[in-house]
Write a protein that holds these residues in place. Structure first.
Motif, mmCIF file in Angstrom:
data_model
loop_
_atom_site.group_PDB
_atom_site.id
_atom_site.type_symbol
_atom_site.label_atom_id
_atom_site.label_comp_id
_atom_site.label_asym_id
_atom_site.label_seq_id
_atom_site.Cartn_x
_atom_site.Cartn_y
_atom_site.Cartn_z
ATOM 1 N N MET A 78 0.829 -1.190 0.059
ATOM 2 C CA MET A 78 0.077 -0.082 0.172
ATOM 3 C C MET A 78 0.886 1.268 -0.151
ATOM 4 S SD MET A 78 -2.930 1.239 2.746
ATOM 5 C CE MET A 78 -3.926 -0.149 2.519
ATOM 6 N N SER A 79 0.721 2.376 -0.942
ATOM 7 C CA SER A 79 1.430 3.458 -1.025
ATOM 8 C C SER A 79 1.121 4.338 0.267
ATOM 9 C CB SER A 79 1.096 4.236 -2.197
ATOM 10 O OG SER A 79 -0.112 4.675 -2.252
ATOM 11 N N LYS A 80 2.032 5.268 0.302
ATOM 12 C CA LYS A 80 1.803 6.242 1.537
ATOM 13 C C LYS A 80 0.640 7.015 1.448
ATOM 14 C CE LYS A 80 6.759 6.581 2.653
ATOM 15 N NZ LYS A 80 7.897 7.577 2.712
ATOM 16 N N ALA A 81 0.508 7.469 0.241
ATOM 17 C CA ALA A 81 -0.660 8.398 0.097
ATOM 18 C C ALA A 81 -2.094 7.534 0.324
ATOM 19 C CB ALA A 81 -0.875 8.909 -1.586
ATOM 20 N N ALA A 82 -2.134 6.178 0.075
ATOM 21 C CA ALA A 82 -3.329 5.444 0.355
ATOM 22 C C ALA A 82 -3.298 5.148 1.740
ATOM 23 C CB ALA A 82 -3.279 4.079 -0.413
ATOM 24 N N ARG A 83 -2.200 5.026 2.263
ATOM 25 C CA ARG A 83 -2.277 4.787 3.859
ATOM 26 C C ARG A 83 -2.881 6.231 4.550
ATOM 27 N NH1 ARG A 83 3.089 3.311 5.213
ATOM 28 N NH2 ARG A 83 2.778 1.690 3.649
#
Length: 194
Positions: free
Chosen positions: A1-6
């Motif tokens: 999971m990407s940082k933006a999605a997190r």
């Protein structure tokens, strides 16, 4: 999971902080913003910094008499900042203060606990008219007084065209005598049953 999605998921997971979230509406006594219950847990669930909120609220309500319940509307943003708007006290507070009573009638319509005049209702209507929530509705003053009339009756207050201090004092004296007689009757009835 990407940082933006997190980060997006974390922002959505905080209750009351999404873009479609509803504001928190509550009554807080003036100068009574503290981290304890019930205010602290409510703010904590929404991710609001409790100490900063309490300091902000107490600072904004310092000009109001301590202990007066104020309507508070709090909108929490995703970055955990908030918009705080403080409104006037509820109608029942004004009516109880004018009538000089602690609480309303247990059986409204069957018993009267106080007296207010139409002049008093008009003064409360003028104070309530400054409330931003009512100002946006554009409620005319006669309709607002009619609404206050219904609120007064539901509290067990008798509304008279004119009332002076002597009339109110006489009514309160009669009311205390009635309450004392009812208390004696209950005590006397309880003693006979034993």
């Amino acid at each position: 999971m990407s940082k933006a999605a997190r980060a997006a998921r974390a922002a959505r997971s905080v209750p009351g902080s999404g873009p479609g979230s509803r504001p928190l509406r509550t009554l807080i006594p003036a100068g009574g913003g503290g981290p304890g219950p019930p205010l602290g847990p409510i703010l904590g669930q929404r991710g609001v910094p409790i100490a900063a909120f309490c300091q902000d609220f107490n600072e904004r309500s310092r000009d109001v008499k301590a202990g007066v319940p104020l309507r508070v509307r709090l909108l929490v943003h995703p970055d955990r900042s908030y918009d705080l708007s403080i409104g006037p006290p509820p109608t029942s507070y004004f009516l109880k203060a004018i009538a000089g009573i602690e609480k309303g009638a247990a059986r409204p319509g069957h018993e009267e606990v106080g007296v207010v005049s139409l002049k008093h209702l008009y003064e409360v209507a003028l104070a309530k008219r400054r409330d931003p929530a009512l100002a946006t509705r554009g409620t005319p003053l006669p309709a607002l007084v009619g609404s206050l009339l219904g609120s007064a009756r539901s509290l067990g207050l008798r509304v008279v065209p004119r009332a002076d201090a002597e009339d109110c004092a006489a009514f309160q004296r009669r009311r205390r005598e009635q309450e004392a007689a009812m208390a004696e009757e209950e005590e006397g009835g309880g003693a006979k049953k034993k």
